[in-house]
Design a protein around this motif. Structure first.
Motif, PDB file in Angstrom:
ATOM      1  N   LYS A  87     -23.937 -26.338  -2.958  1.00  0.00           N
ATOM      2  CA  LYS A  87     -24.753 -27.283  -2.185  1.00  0.00           C
ATOM      3  C   LYS A  87     -25.919 -26.544  -1.549  1.00  0.00           C
ATOM      4  N   GLU A  88     -26.996 -27.291  -1.285  1.00  0.00           N
ATOM      5  CA  GLU A  88     -28.123 -26.725  -0.560  1.00  0.00           C
ATOM      6  C   GLU A  88     -27.745 -26.599   0.911  1.00  0.00           C
ATOM      7  N   VAL A  89     -27.901 -25.398   1.473  1.00  0.00           N
ATOM      8  CA  VAL A  89     -27.467 -25.160   2.857  1.00  0.00           C
ATOM      9  C   VAL A  89     -28.603 -24.550   3.667  1.00  0.00           C
ATOM     10  N   LYS A  90     -28.480 -24.700   4.979  1.00  0.00           N
ATOM     11  CA  LYS A  90     -29.368 -24.025   5.931  1.00  0.00           C
ATOM     12  C   LYS A  90     -28.492 -23.142   6.811  1.00  0.00           C
ATOM     13  N   LEU A  91     -28.781 -21.851   6.826  1.00  0.00           N
ATOM     14  CA  LEU A  91     -27.942 -20.894   7.535  1.00  0.00           C
ATOM     15  C   LEU A  91     -28.781 -20.032   8.473  1.00  0.00           C
ATOM     16  N   SER A  92     -28.162 -19.650   9.574  1.00  0.00           N
ATOM     17  CA  SER A  92     -28.784 -18.698  10.498  1.00  0.00           C
ATOM     18  C   SER A  92     -27.859 -17.498  10.627  1.00  0.00           C
ATOM     19  N   GLY A  93     -28.460 -16.325  10.676  1.00  0.00           N
ATOM     20  CA  GLY A  93     -27.641 -15.128  10.781  1.00  0.00           C
ATOM     21  C   GLY A  93     -28.491 -13.870  10.805  1.00  0.00           C
ATOM     22  N   GLU A  94     -27.822 -12.743  10.561  1.00  0.00           N
ATOM     23  CA  GLU A  94     -28.468 -11.442  10.724  1.00  0.00           C
ATOM     24  C   GLU A  94     -28.300 -10.597   9.466  1.00  0.00           C
ATOM     25  N   ILE A  95     -29.334  -9.832   9.130  1.00  0.00           N
ATOM     26  CA  ILE A  95     -29.248  -8.874   8.020  1.00  0.00           C
ATOM     27  C   ILE A  95     -28.400  -7.694   8.478  1.00  0.00           C
ATOM     28  N   VAL A  96     -27.317  -7.403   7.739  1.00  0.00           N
ATOM     29  CA  VAL A  96     -26.374  -6.366   8.168  1.00  0.00           C
ATOM     30  C   VAL A  96     -26.312  -5.197   7.178  1.00  0.00           C
ATOM     31  N   SER A  97     -27.308  -5.072   6.322  1.00  0.00           N
ATOM     32  CA  SER A  97     -27.362  -3.954   5.383  1.00  0.00           C
ATOM     33  C   SER A  97     -28.806  -3.514   5.234  1.00  0.00           C
ATOM     34  N   ASP A  98     -28.979  -2.398   4.546  1.00  0.00           N
ATOM     35  CA  ASP A  98     -30.333  -1.985   4.193  1.00  0.00           C
ATOM     36  C   ASP A  98     -30.863  -2.944   3.120  1.00  0.00           C
ATOM     37  N   ILE A  99     -32.169  -3.019   2.990  1.00  0.00           N
ATOM     38  CA  ILE A  99     -32.788  -3.925   2.021  1.00  0.00           C
ATOM     39  C   ILE A  99     -32.894  -3.219   0.669  1.00  0.00           C
ATOM     40  N   GLU A 100     -32.343  -3.860  -0.351  1.00  0.00           N
ATOM     41  CA  GLU A 100     -32.484  -3.358  -1.718  1.00  0.00           C
ATOM     42  C   GLU A 100     -33.728  -4.002  -2.312  1.00  0.00           C
ATOM     43  N   ASP A 101     -34.794  -3.217  -2.406  1.00  0.00           N
ATOM     44  CA  ASP A 101     -36.100  -3.752  -2.782  1.00  0.00           C
ATOM     45  C   ASP A 101     -36.388  -3.458  -4.252  1.00  0.00           C
ATOM     46  N   LYS A 102     -36.249  -4.480  -5.100  1.00  0.00           N
ATOM     47  CA  LYS A 102     -36.572  -4.352  -6.520  1.00  0.00           C
ATOM     48  C   LYS A 102     -37.994  -4.856  -6.754  1.00  0.00           C
ATOM     49  N   ASP A 103     -38.448  -4.756  -7.981  1.00  0.00           N
ATOM     50  CA  ASP A 103     -39.829  -5.153  -8.280  1.00  0.00           C
ATOM     51  C   ASP A 103     -40.061  -6.646  -8.068  1.00  0.00           C
ATOM     52  N   LEU A 104     -39.098  -7.461  -8.516  1.00  0.00           N
ATOM     53  CA  LEU A 104     -39.303  -8.908  -8.502  1.00  0.00           C
ATOM     54  C   LEU A 104     -38.586  -9.617  -7.358  1.00  0.00           C
ATOM     55  N   TYR A 105     -37.641  -8.959  -6.720  1.00  0.00           N
ATOM     56  CA  TYR A 105     -36.908  -9.609  -5.639  1.00  0.00           C
ATOM     57  C   TYR A 105     -36.304  -8.586  -4.681  1.00  0.00           C
ATOM     58  N   LYS A 106     -35.804  -9.103  -3.563  1.00  0.00           N
ATOM     59  CA  LYS A 106     -35.103  -8.272  -2.585  1.00  0.00           C
ATOM     60  C   LYS A 106     -33.672  -8.796  -2.452  1.00  0.00           C
ATOM     61  N   ARG A 107     -32.766  -7.890  -2.059  1.00  0.00           N
ATOM     62  CA  ARG A 107     -31.373  -8.291  -1.912  1.00  0.00           C
ATOM     63  C   ARG A 107     -30.794  -7.605  -0.679  1.00  0.00           C
ATOM     64  N   PHE A 108     -29.962  -8.346   0.064  1.00  0.00           N
ATOM     65  CA  PHE A 108     -29.361  -7.785   1.279  1.00  0.00           C
ATOM     66  C   PHE A 108     -28.112  -8.573   1.652  1.00  0.00           C
ATOM     67  N   GLU A 109     -27.305  -7.961   2.533  1.00  0.00           N
ATOM     68  CA  GLU A 109     -26.108  -8.624   3.041  1.00  0.00           C
ATOM     69  C   GLU A 109     -26.463  -9.363   4.321  1.00  0.00           C
ATOM     70  N   PHE A 110     -25.931 -10.575   4.439  1.00  0.00           N
ATOM     71  CA  PHE A 110     -26.309 -11.488   5.520  1.00  0.00           C
ATOM     72  C   PHE A 110     -25.044 -12.024   6.173  1.00  0.00           C
ATOM     73  N   LEU A 111     -24.960 -11.883   7.508  1.00  0.00           N
ATOM     74  CA  LEU A 111     -23.793 -12.368   8.248  1.00  0.00           C
ATOM     75  C   LEU A 111     -24.170 -13.617   9.024  1.00  0.00           C
ATOM     76  N   THR A 112     -23.502 -14.733   8.715  1.00  0.00           N
ATOM     77  CA  THR A 112     -23.836 -16.007   9.372  1.00  0.00           C
ATOM     78  C   THR A 112     -23.322 -16.029  10.806  1.00  0.00           C
ATOM     79  N   PHE A 113     -24.026 -16.740  11.671  1.00  0.00           N
ATOM     80  CA  PHE A 113     -23.632 -16.837  13.067  1.00  0.00           C
ATOM     81  C   PHE A 113     -22.504 -17.841  13.280  1.00  0.00           C
ATOM     82  N   ASP A 114     -22.448 -18.884  12.439  1.00  0.00           N
ATOM     83  CA  ASP A 114     -21.491 -19.962  12.703  1.00  0.00           C
ATOM     84  C   ASP A 114     -20.052 -19.577  12.345  1.00  0.00           C
ATOM     85  N   LYS A 115     -19.851 -19.105  11.099  1.00  0.00           N
ATOM     86  CA  LYS A 115     -18.481 -18.807  10.658  1.00  0.00           C
ATOM     87  C   LYS A 115     -18.282 -17.334  10.307  1.00  0.00           C
ATOM     88  N   HIS A 116     -19.291 -16.543  10.578  1.00  0.00           N
ATOM     89  CA  HIS A 116     -19.212 -15.090  10.346  1.00  0.00           C
ATOM     90  C   HIS A 116     -18.833 -14.761   8.909  1.00  0.00           C
TER      91      HIS A 116
END
Length: 490
Positions: A87-116
């Motif tokens: 489903k399409e979701v809206k989430l709020s939270g914090e980046i909890v890892s270093d940013i993996e920066d590739k040429d076409l996209y970025k990837r990171f671990e994200f911890l949500t505030f609501d359900k952790h």
């Protein structure tokens, strides 16, 4: 007697964790068996019927403890976002890892505030993101799924992510930063050091070669071109860019050799200091910490010259790592490579050094060749099982490349560190590093280009892999095994 009980408990717990990765037993049955062996231990202890019977009881008690611990750890995981899957979701939270920066996209671990919940986020956004940033995200929430590698092997992506507590993935269509700098200050500083180190290397060394150096020193493979990754797999050299205790040990041992003019104790502690600096340089990520611990164990064993004394520390280290995260034993390739290569360097290298007398001992080259050869032999069955690639050119490629990896890593490490102080001070080291990297890459590319240089084994059996390692265990410890069976059955 106490030593034997210690080993039986340590190996029993590790083996229990290992088996529980394959088999799921009824929790009540595990508790019943646990109590049964607890009673047996009491009987053997107070009636003193048979010392080996008591040792066996301790082994099975620890084994079922491993099963129980894995079951409890598994039951702690809560899939609290399953109702939002696909489903399409809206989430709020914090980046909890270093940013993996590739040429076409970025990837990171994200911890949500609501359900952790921890989510692996992928985004094509050009916004500059950092660890500790607080975000609003929009995208489709998905469950990770396994996929086939280039060799046709199924990669267990689900459990690979689960070992890090990641249960969901999300491709962010919209992304908004609402706050910055909310992460741990120390961790944030360490990530900055790591990223600055990588940036310095990229400035000093040409892009293609710096990609390999990042893999050697930091285990960074995210920027590897697919063609380069395929060449490493074809030539059986992919293990050199996996962050393991072996890689870290190489750097520290070369540093010790540079400090030969100092008292042995000071040089030894200098090597440990280099390991600590290395772990800091990587941002104190779990992978680097595990590799650092393994490397320190190897240094202690080789410094004492009594490898069998270090096995206790190795067992304790592994047990504590598994208590922290039992998924490491089967799902963490870095942990597995660290453990296998550590065993090889501590126990196998002293057995085969005599076969390398033809290699000059200048610059300690004979020891380097013996160490790298023993590590390669020991990781080969594991690489076959995980990668499914049987390389016919692996032996000549590794012989030509591996002896130069230690000096390459040392010079690359020094280049990056010196660049923090002066670009011109680091330049001579980086130039020599580039020459070594150029040589290594071209050797790998040459052998990978040979027709029929490798074959794909889609299903290298896990049973065969285990049997090979059982043979390795027998080869290294056959005297102790014979004593065990002689005493146990007489």
């Amino acid at each position: 007697m106490q030593d034997r009980i210690f080993y039986s408990i340590g190996f029993g717990f590790i083996f229990g964790i290992f088996l529980s990765s394959f088999f799921i037993l009824n929790l009540y049955l595990l508790i019943l068996l646990f109590v049964l062996f607890l009673i047996l231990i009491s009987v053997f202890k107070y009636l003193v019927i048979n010392k080996w019977g008591m040792i066996t009881s301790f082994f099975f008690l620890a084994l079922f403890t491993g099963f129980l611990y894995f079951s409890f750890f598994e039951n702690r995981i809560i899939y609290d976002q399953n109702n939002l899957l696909n489903k399409e979701v809206k989430l709020s939270g914090e980046i909890v890892s270093d940013i993996e920066d590739k040429d076409l996209y970025k990837r990171f671990e994200f911890l949500t505030f609501d359900k952790h919940s921890k989510i692996l986020v992928k985004t094509e956004s050009k916004i500059d993101l950092k660890y500790g940033d607080v975000l609003n995200l929009e995208g489709r929430l998905l469950a990770p799924s396994n996929f086939l590698t280039e060799n046709g092997k199924e990669f267990d992506y689900i459990n690979y992510l689960k070992k890090d507590g990641i249960l969901y993935t999300l491709e962010a269509k919209k992304l908004e930063i609402i706050d910055i700098g909310k992460g741990n200050l120390i961790k944030s500083l360490l990530f900055n050091i790591k990223n600055t180190f990588v940036a310095k290397i990229n400035t000093l060394i040409f892009p293609y070669e710096s990609t390999l150096l990042g893999g050697l020193i930091l285990g960074e493979k995210s920027s590897f071109p697919n063609s380069l990754r395929e060449d490493f797999i074809k030539t059986g050299t992919i293990h050199i860019v996996a962050l393991s205790g072996y890689n870290v040990t190489i750097i520290s041992e070369w540093f010790i050799k540079l400090l030969y003019f100092l008292p042995t104790v000071l040089a030894f502690y200098g090597g440990i200091l280099v390991i600590i600096l290395f772990v800091i340089m990587t941002g104190v990520e779990a992978t680097a910490v595990r590799a650092g611990i393994m490397a320190i164990l190897v240094l202690i064993a080789r410094n004492l010259g009594r490898p069998y004394d270090i096995v206790r520390a190795l067992i304790v280290t592994v047990v504590f790592m598994l208590l922290f995260n039992p998924y490491l034993l089967y799902y963490d390739v870095s942990f597995q490579l660290s453990f296998i290569s550590t065993i090889a360097v501590i126990f196998f290298t002293p057995r085969i050094e005599k076969y390398f007398q033809f290699v000059t001992n200048k610059f300690n080259l004979r020891d380097i060749v013996a160490v790298t050869f023993s590590a390669y032999v020991f990781v080969l069955p594991f690489v076959l099982y995980k990668m499914g690639n049987l390389s016919l050119v692996a032996l000549p490629t590794n012989i030509l490349v591996l002896p130069f990896i230690p000096i390459t890593m040392l010079l690359g490490f020094l280049s990056g560190v010196l660049a923090f102080f002066s670009f011109y001070l680091a330049l001579p080291f980086s130039y020599i590093t580039h020459l070594f990297l150029y040589y290594e890459l071209n050797i790998i590319k040459f052998f990978a280009s040979i027709p029929f240089s490798s074959f794909v084994i889609l299903d290298f059996p896990i049973i065969l892999t285990i049997l090979i390692y059982l043979y390795f265990i027998y080869f290294l410890f056959r005297r102790g095994i014979k004593v065990f069976f002689t005493e146990y059955f007489t």
